[in-house]
Write an enzyme that holds these catalytic residues in place. Structure first.
Site, PDB file in Angstrom:
ATOM      1  N   HIS A 284       0.875  -1.208  -0.034  1.00  0.00           N
ATOM      2  CA  HIS A 284      -0.074   0.012   0.131  1.00  0.00           C
ATOM      3  C   HIS A 284       1.000   1.197   0.184  1.00  0.00           C
ATOM      4  CE1 HIS A 284      -3.764   1.930   1.105  1.00  0.00           C
ATOM      5  NE2 HIS A 284      -4.204   0.812   0.223  1.00  0.00           N
TER       6      HIS A 284
ATOM      7  N   HIS B 283      -6.937  -2.318 -11.085  1.00  0.00           N
ATOM      8  CA  HIS B 283      -7.037  -2.034  -9.733  1.00  0.00           C
ATOM      9  C   HIS B 283      -8.766  -1.609  -9.834  1.00  0.00           C
ATOM     10  CE1 HIS B 283      -7.232   1.052  -6.440  1.00  0.00           C
ATOM     11  NE2 HIS B 283      -6.775   0.331  -5.834  1.00  0.00           N
TER      12      HIS B 283
END
Length: 377
Positions: free
Chosen positions: A180, A280
């Site tokens: 992340h 994504h």
């Protein structure tokens, strides 16, 4: 052109033509939905009165004619408009978008399920549950806050979480671990080495995209495939990453990176370097439908993110806003490419308008290290 801010954190765009055809897009940047809605409204000045079928022309003008171009807000607004124009064109001709793009190269694509949350917890039990529901791959966040140099116990916690998931699901289930962008170069090296024994499907955003060049040799030598790209917004952003030899899987977001038109070009550019694509999509059903139309025609598309049950979806979930939820029916860890006209879904407009009355003001959390300094979320 009308935008709808919808719980849990989404923004839908409805474009209606003078012939009564309605197209839907999902132009949103998580935490900046109102800014993207304002950008859509500004871009509408050019579009009203134009032929919606001239998608490449409109994309070019909306990208280039504003003088200042690119970035999350502009490209997300353009992405949602692009999705809606493809939806309109497909509906006008009575065919799915993938037929307009040359026809599909696959009938279905593998999907993965999110487990855990921002701070991973109970990941092993959730992974086992996902596998029992038919998923053959899962993704989890890896570390929490990490300083440039941090303690060994932080590393051991990540290793323990991943080890528990691997033990729960066995050797044949894919596990993606998302750093992340929380990890800086020194600790990224440590974590990649520590996780190597678990034969991960990929490690996502091991460092922020802007730091990839500083850790290029480490990433090139990683035995684990490296994935990134959700915070890149155009083919020009992806160009250096693709040519660097660092990344094995790119993850453009079709609601951030200029929509179907642009991500098709990004995927083709990646294919020339033998790099896979895994779009994504922790977002809503319009975004997922757009992704699946791209997956249908991109030979190097390998797996699709989807948001059903993701930890952000508290008030509403993926299937709530569409008339026929079976269009996203997952079977044996895969989802079929939608065959309906346009994006292949029917939006429940009455429910959209009902929930838009509540809207949302979602913001991502602000994390801090124990010394009080800002920590990447």
């Amino acid at each position: 052109m009308t935008t709808f801010a919808l719980p849990p954190r989404w923004l839908f765009l409805r474009i209606e033509t003078d012939e009564g055809i309605v197209g839907w897009g999902e132009p949103v940047l998580e935490g900046r939905a109102a800014s993207v809605a304002a950008a859509v409204e500004e871009l509408s000045d050019y579009l009203i009165g134009k032929d919606p079928r001239r998608i490449e022309e409109h994309w070019t003008v909306l990208y280039r004619a504003g003088f200042y171009r690119g970035g999350g807000i502009h490209m997300s607004a353009l992405a949602g408009i692009d999705q809606a124009l493809w939806d309109i064109t497909g509906k006008a001709l009575g065919v799915p978008v993938h037929e307009l793009l040359g026809g599909r190269v696959r009938d279905r694509i593998k999907v993965y399920s999110w487990i855990g949350g921002d701070r991973p917890a109970e990941t092993a039990a959730q992974a086992k549950d996902a596998v029992e529901r038919g998923f053959s791959a899962v993704k989890m966040n890896g570390p929490e806050e990490l300083q440039y140099l941090d303690s060994r116990d932080k590393v051991e916690k990540v290793v323990a979480n991943v080890a528990a998931v691997r033990e729960a699901v066995g050797p044949d289930i894919g596990i993606g671990v998302d750093f992340h962008g929380r990890v800086h170069r020194p600790m990224a090296r440590v974590l990649l080495d520590a996780l190597q024994p678990f034969h991960l499907m990929f490690v996502e955003e091991p460092v922020l995209s802007e730091h990839v060049d500083g850790i290029a040799d480490v990433l090139r030598n990683s035995a684990t495939p490296i994935a990134l790209g959700e915070r890149l917004y155009s083919r020009w952003d992806f160009k250096d990453v693709i040519t660097s030899g660092v990344v094995d899987i790119i993850q453009p977001d079709l609601s951030h990176a200029g929509g179907i038109t642009e991500v098709r070009k990004i995927a083709a550019m990646a294919e020339a370097y033998d790099i896979a694509v895994a779009p994504h999509c922790p977002l809503g059903p319009v975004a997922l439908a757009a992704c699946l139309q791209l997956d249908a025609v991109a030979y190097n598309a390998v797996i699709q993110e989807q948001s059903l049950g993701i930890h952000y979806n508290t008030s509403n979930d993926l299937l709530d806003y569409i008339a026929d939820p079976t269009v996203f029916a997952y079977d044996a860890g895969s989802v079929a490419i939608p065959q309906g006209p346009g994006l292949g879904i029917e939006v429940n407009e009455d429910y959209v308008r009902e929930r838009a009355a509540e809207g949302h003001r979602w913001r991502n959390p602000v994390w801090r290290h124990t010394d009080g300094s800002f920590a990447e979320w």
